[in-house]
Motif scaffolding. Sequence first.
Motif, PDB file in Angstrom:
ATOM      1  N   ASN A  28       0.834  -1.195   0.000  1.00 36.59           N
ATOM      2  CA  ASN A  28       0.000   0.000   0.000  1.00 36.59           C
ATOM      3  C   ASN A  28       0.874   1.253   0.000  1.00 36.59           C
ATOM      4  O   ASN A  28       2.102   1.177   0.050  1.00 36.59           O
ATOM      5  N   ARG A  29       0.231   2.386  -0.073  1.00 34.75           N
ATOM      6  CA  ARG A  29       0.947   3.666  -0.163  1.00 34.75           C
ATOM      7  C   ARG A  29       1.833   3.898   1.063  1.00 34.75           C
ATOM      8  O   ARG A  29       2.948   4.381   0.948  1.00 34.75           O
ATOM      9  N   SER A  30       1.312   3.546   2.255  1.00 33.12           N
ATOM     10  CA  SER A  30       2.110   3.727   3.477  1.00 33.12           C
ATOM     11  C   SER A  30       3.402   2.927   3.416  1.00 33.12           C
ATOM     12  O   SER A  30       4.461   3.402   3.812  1.00 33.12           O
ATOM     13  N   ALA A  31       3.317   1.689   2.935  1.00 30.55           N
ATOM     14  CA  ALA A  31       4.516   0.846   2.814  1.00 30.55           C
ATOM     15  C   ALA A  31       5.480   1.450   1.800  1.00 30.55           C
ATOM     16  O   ALA A  31       6.694   1.443   2.008  1.00 30.55           O
ATOM     17  N   GLY A  32       4.944   1.964   0.700  1.00 32.10           N
ATOM     18  CA  GLY A  32       5.803   2.588  -0.306  1.00 32.10           C
ATOM     19  C   GLY A  32       6.558   3.779   0.245  1.00 32.10           C
ATOM     20  O   GLY A  32       7.748   3.953  -0.015  1.00 32.10           O
ATOM     21  N   ARG A  33       5.861   4.619   1.032  1.00 34.24           N
ATOM     22  CA  ARG A  33       6.518   5.795   1.620  1.00 34.24           C
ATOM     23  C   ARG A  33       7.562   5.376   2.655  1.00 34.24           C
ATOM     24  O   ARG A  33       8.627   5.955   2.732  1.00 34.24           O
ATOM     25  N   LEU A  34       7.233   4.361   3.434  1.00 32.20           N
ATOM     26  CA  LEU A  34       8.109   3.946   4.516  1.00 32.20           C
ATOM     27  C   LEU A  34       9.286   3.097   4.053  1.00 32.20           C
ATOM     28  O   LEU A  34      10.413   3.290   4.476  1.00 32.20           O
ATOM     29  N   LEU A  35       9.009   2.165   3.130  1.00 29.16           N
ATOM     30  CA  LEU A  35      10.005   1.165   2.748  1.00 29.16           C
ATOM     31  C   LEU A  35      10.548   1.326   1.333  1.00 29.16           C
ATOM     32  O   LEU A  35      11.471   0.616   0.943  1.00 29.16           O
ATOM     33  N   GLY A  36       9.965   2.215   0.549  1.00 30.25           N
ATOM     34  CA  GLY A  36      10.358   2.340  -0.856  1.00 30.25           C
ATOM     35  C   GLY A  36       9.659   1.270  -1.698  1.00 30.25           C
ATOM     36  O   GLY A  36       8.931   0.436  -1.186  1.00 30.25           O
ATOM     37  N   ARG A  37       9.882   1.326  -2.994  1.00 23.91           N
ATOM     38  CA  ARG A  37       9.254   0.333  -3.876  1.00 23.91           C
ATOM     39  C   ARG A  37       9.866  -1.035  -3.620  1.00 23.91           C
ATOM     40  O   ARG A  37      11.065  -1.218  -3.720  1.00 23.91           O
ATOM     41  N   GLY A  38       9.017  -1.989  -3.301  1.00 25.30           N
ATOM     42  CA  GLY A  38       9.522  -3.305  -2.945  1.00 25.30           C
ATOM     43  C   GLY A  38       9.156  -4.402  -3.910  1.00 25.30           C
ATOM     44  O   GLY A  38       9.595  -5.531  -3.751  1.00 25.30           O
ATOM     45  N   ASN A  39       8.340  -4.104  -4.930  1.00 25.67           N
ATOM     46  CA  ASN A  39       7.873  -5.162  -5.832  1.00 25.67           C
ATOM     47  C   ASN A  39       9.024  -5.959  -6.420  1.00 25.67           C
ATOM     48  O   ASN A  39       9.982  -5.406  -6.937  1.00 25.67           O
ATOM     49  N   GLY A  40       8.898  -7.307  -6.282  1.00 29.20           N
ATOM     50  CA  GLY A  40       9.894  -8.220  -6.812  1.00 29.20           C
ATOM     51  C   GLY A  40      11.058  -8.483  -5.866  1.00 29.20           C
ATOM     52  O   GLY A  40      11.860  -9.376  -6.112  1.00 29.20           O
TER      53      GLY A  40
END
Length: 174
Positions: A28-40
């Motif tokens: 989700n957006r919160s994870a993206g802001r906190l952890l950066g793009r993680g896909n893959g």
Amino acid sequence: MALPEIPFTDRSPAIVVLGQAGTTVAQNRSAGRLLGRGNGRPCWEVMGSLAGTEGLACTPGCAVALIQGAPDSGRHTRFRWHREPCDLWCVPVGGMAVCILRKLRPPGGRERLTPRELDVLALVAEGETTAGIAAKLDVSSATVRTHVESIRGKLGVATRAAMVAQGYRLGWLG
């Protein structure tokens, strides 16, 4: 495995969804802001990128072991992030896993709401509209909406109804 009913301060928790190989397939957006793009990327690498943590027990292969384990084999880790207590729940769901990262609200919580926010919460509980609250408190409707959003964020809820329910649970409303 059901998540416990615990109030949190963040508006929405960071949520990471893992595929069968333990790699991130969505966040989700919160994870993206906190952890950066993680896909893959492997879960342990994504969660491990969270700087300032103490006691976060993510290791290579832990997500795969979780997914392949018993359906009720969810894992809970309490850790600190920049000295603030947090929870990480990792739960297997249909051949995948969902990881939920949330910052805990301090005990008592009341010190987190301002006196004006407590006034707004009480008026929302009485069924007042935004315009009605603004008139009673002699502020603008925009100010009321700002207070409501702040309260929702501090209580970690998505709706006004949940905000009121949480207010009753915490003993702030009669």
